[in-house]
Design a protein around this motif. Structure first.
Motif, PDB file in Angstrom:
ATOM      1  N   VAL A 213      37.008  31.286  26.918  1.00 37.16           N
ATOM      2  CA  VAL A 213      38.079  32.065  27.544  1.00 37.16           C
ATOM      3  C   VAL A 213      37.515  33.089  28.533  1.00 37.16           C
ATOM      4  CG1 VAL A 213      40.019  33.625  27.122  1.00 37.16           C
ATOM      5  CG2 VAL A 213      39.564  31.754  25.525  1.00 37.16           C
ATOM      6  N   LEU A 214      36.649  33.975  28.048  1.00 33.39           N
ATOM      7  CA  LEU A 214      36.159  35.074  28.887  1.00 33.39           C
ATOM      8  C   LEU A 214      35.358  34.591  30.086  1.00 33.39           C
ATOM      9  CD1 LEU A 214      35.779  38.069  29.496  1.00 33.39           C
ATOM     10  CD2 LEU A 214      33.830  38.054  27.919  1.00 33.39           C
ATOM     11  N   LEU A 215      34.353  33.757  29.854  1.00 32.77           N
ATOM     12  CA  LEU A 215      33.523  33.308  30.978  1.00 32.77           C
ATOM     13  C   LEU A 215      34.316  32.521  32.020  1.00 32.77           C
ATOM     14  CD1 LEU A 215      30.196  32.613  29.132  1.00 32.77           C
ATOM     15  CD2 LEU A 215      30.482  34.097  31.115  1.00 32.77           C
ATOM     16  N   PRO A 216      35.168  31.561  31.629  1.00 38.45           N
ATOM     17  CA  PRO A 216      35.970  30.883  32.662  1.00 38.45           C
ATOM     18  C   PRO A 216      36.905  31.845  33.407  1.00 38.45           C
ATOM     19  CG  PRO A 216      35.929  29.566  30.668  1.00 38.45           C
ATOM     20  CD  PRO A 216      35.308  30.897  30.322  1.00 38.45           C
ATOM     21  N   ALA A 217      37.478  32.831  32.707  1.00 34.30           N
ATOM     22  CA  ALA A 217      38.349  33.801  33.383  1.00 34.30           C
ATOM     23  C   ALA A 217      37.556  34.647  34.363  1.00 34.30           C
ATOM     24  CB  ALA A 217      39.048  34.692  32.352  1.00 34.30           C
ATOM     25  N   CYS A 218      36.374  35.062  33.978  1.00 37.99           N
ATOM     26  CA  CYS A 218      35.521  35.839  34.885  1.00 37.99           C
ATOM     27  C   CYS A 218      35.152  35.011  36.111  1.00 37.99           C
ATOM     28  CB  CYS A 218      34.242  36.292  34.171  1.00 37.99           C
ATOM     29  SG  CYS A 218      34.482  37.556  32.924  1.00 37.99           S
ATOM     30  N   ARG A 219      34.754  33.774  35.866  1.00 42.68           N
ATOM     31  CA  ARG A 219      34.306  32.933  36.975  1.00 42.68           C
ATOM     32  C   ARG A 219      35.450  32.540  37.904  1.00 42.68           C
ATOM     33  NH1 ARG A 219      30.476  28.356  35.570  1.00 42.68           N
ATOM     34  NH2 ARG A 219      29.945  28.632  37.755  1.00 42.68           N
ATOM     35  N   ALA A 220      36.689  32.703  37.465  1.00 44.47           N
ATOM     36  CA  ALA A 220      37.845  32.401  38.317  1.00 44.47           C
ATOM     37  C   ALA A 220      38.110  33.511  39.329  1.00 44.47           C
ATOM     38  CB  ALA A 220      39.081  32.165  37.453  1.00 44.47           C
ATOM     39  N   LEU A 221      37.530  34.675  39.098  1.00 44.75           N
ATOM     40  CA  LEU A 221      37.703  35.776  40.054  1.00 44.75           C
ATOM     41  C   LEU A 221      36.974  35.437  41.354  1.00 44.75           C
ATOM     42  CD1 LEU A 221      37.118  38.810  37.654  1.00 44.75           C
ATOM     43  CD2 LEU A 221      39.310  37.973  38.541  1.00 44.75           C
ATOM     44  N   ALA A 222      37.551  35.815  42.476  1.00 47.86           N
ATOM     45  CA  ALA A 222      36.986  35.461  43.772  1.00 47.86           C
ATOM     46  C   ALA A 222      35.698  36.217  44.072  1.00 47.86           C
ATOM     47  CB  ALA A 222      38.015  35.709  44.880  1.00 47.86           C
ATOM     48  N   GLU A 223      35.658  37.477  43.731  1.00 40.73           N
ATOM     49  CA  GLU A 223      34.514  38.333  44.072  1.00 40.73           C
ATOM     50  C   GLU A 223      33.413  38.199  43.023  1.00 40.73           C
ATOM     51  OE1 GLU A 223      31.854  40.766  45.574  1.00 40.73           O
ATOM     52  OE2 GLU A 223      33.670  40.221  46.672  1.00 40.73           O
ATOM     53  N   PRO A 224      32.206  37.753  43.420  1.00 41.67           N
ATOM     54  CA  PRO A 224      31.118  37.591  42.457  1.00 41.67           C
ATOM     55  C   PRO A 224      30.795  38.869  41.664  1.00 41.67           C
ATOM     56  CG  PRO A 224      30.541  36.513  44.505  1.00 41.67           C
ATOM     57  CD  PRO A 224      31.820  37.264  44.749  1.00 41.67           C
ATOM     58  N   GLN A 225      30.820  40.017  42.317  1.00 37.77           N
ATOM     59  CA  GLN A 225      30.520  41.254  41.610  1.00 37.77           C
ATOM     60  C   GLN A 225      31.597  41.585  40.580  1.00 37.77           C
ATOM     61  OE1 GLN A 225      27.534  42.880  41.912  1.00 37.77           O
ATOM     62  NE2 GLN A 225      28.275  43.890  40.074  1.00 37.77           N
ATOM     63  N   ALA A 226      32.840  41.247  40.877  1.00 35.72           N
ATOM     64  CA  ALA A 226      33.925  41.451  39.913  1.00 35.72           C
ATOM     65  C   ALA A 226      33.732  40.556  38.686  1.00 35.72           C
ATOM     66  CB  ALA A 226      35.277  41.173  40.576  1.00 35.72           C
ATOM     67  N   GLN A 227      33.240  39.342  38.908  1.00 38.58           N
ATOM     68  CA  GLN A 227      32.943  38.444  37.792  1.00 38.58           C
ATOM     69  C   GLN A 227      31.928  39.087  36.852  1.00 38.58           C
ATOM     70  OE1 GLN A 227      31.634  34.535  39.004  1.00 38.58           O
ATOM     71  NE2 GLN A 227      33.199  34.382  40.603  1.00 38.58           N
ATOM     72  N   LEU A 228      30.843  39.567  37.434  1.00 37.10           N
ATOM     73  CA  LEU A 228      29.770  40.175  36.654  1.00 37.10           C
ATOM     74  C   LEU A 228      30.234  41.437  35.940  1.00 37.10           C
ATOM     75  CD1 LEU A 228      26.993  39.712  39.327  1.00 37.10           C
ATOM     76  CD2 LEU A 228      27.062  38.558  37.120  1.00 37.10           C
ATOM     77  N   ASP A 229      30.974  42.264  36.648  1.00 34.91           N
ATOM     78  CA  ASP A 229      31.433  43.524  36.061  1.00 34.91           C
ATOM     79  C   ASP A 229      32.361  43.291  34.878  1.00 34.91           C
ATOM     80  OD1 ASP A 229      29.983  44.882  37.984  1.00 34.91           O
ATOM     81  OD2 ASP A 229      31.731  45.338  39.243  1.00 34.91           O
ATOM     82  N   LEU A 230      33.320  42.382  35.029  1.00 37.70           N
ATOM     83  CA  LEU A 230      34.249  42.102  33.936  1.00 37.70           C
ATOM     84  C   LEU A 230      33.512  41.506  32.738  1.00 37.70           C
ATOM     85  CD1 LEU A 230      37.123  42.029  32.821  1.00 37.70           C
ATOM     86  CD2 LEU A 230      37.390  39.779  33.915  1.00 37.70           C
ATOM     87  N   PHE A 231      32.629  40.547  33.004  1.00 39.19           N
ATOM     88  CA  PHE A 231      31.880  39.938  31.906  1.00 39.19           C
ATOM     89  C   PHE A 231      31.070  40.991  31.161  1.00 39.19           C
ATOM     90  CE2 PHE A 231      27.868  38.200  30.323  1.00 39.19           C
ATOM     91  CZ  PHE A 231      28.369  37.416  29.304  1.00 39.19           C
TER      92      PHE A 231
END
Length: 163
Positions: free
Chosen positions: A31-49
């Motif tokens: 759930v978490l990793l696919p949701a993070c990776r769906a974000l457009a901004e790479p830094q937002a992916q990393l920050d949320l994860f």
């Protein structure tokens, strides 16, 4: 029926600890990793994860400690340490120890002292590749964990012996 049943309490604590621990790994992986990776901004992916995974890390650490302590108690209490001499028949017991050791090493040694710094450096160089690698590692760890859990449940009820 009256009195204190240490075996039942230890087994219940063991199951609850594994449920929280592996269930959390499943949530992060599926759930978490696919949701993070769906974000457009790479830094937002990393920050949320990082923000959400950090909140789970404490739960995982306590769950791993409780699973290890209750598992060791159960082996001692039941007097089944000799099963480790027969890996074909009791492979799932070896599997539980291996999975527990992997996660304990990751959570208490590698993550705080090595992986966090490596994650930061890798994320600066290649944020999308870093997230992909994190997801692959989680998929492998979850798959191994689920195989061992299935083997342990079946094995503790007389199934899944290879010998």
């Amino acid at each position: 029926m009256s009195g204190f049943n240490d075996f039942a309490i230890a087994r219940a604590l063991h199951v609850l600890a594994v449920l929280l621990w592996i269930g959390g790994v499943a949530f992060v992986t599926l759930v978490l990793l696919p949701a993070c990776r769906a974000l457009a901004e790479p830094q937002a992916q990393l920050d949320l994860f990082e923000r959400l995974e950090h909140r789970f890390a404490g739960i995982a650490r306590w769950s791993v400690l409780l699973a290890g302590a209750s598992g060791a108690w159960l082996v001692w209490r039941l007097g089944v340490g000799s099963r480790f001499a027969d890996p074909a028949s009791w492979w799932w017991m070896h599997g539980m120890v291996i999975v527990w050791t992997l996660f304990a090493t990751m959570l208490f040694i590698l993550e705080p002292f090595v992986l966090h710094k490596a994650f930061q450096a890798s994320a600066r160089r290649d944020p999308l590749g870093t997230m992909a690698r994190i997801q692959r590692v989680h998929v492998v760890l979850l798959s191994l964990s689920l195989i061992v859990v299935a083997g342990a449940v079946a094995g503790s009820h007389g199934g899944w012996a290879f010998g």
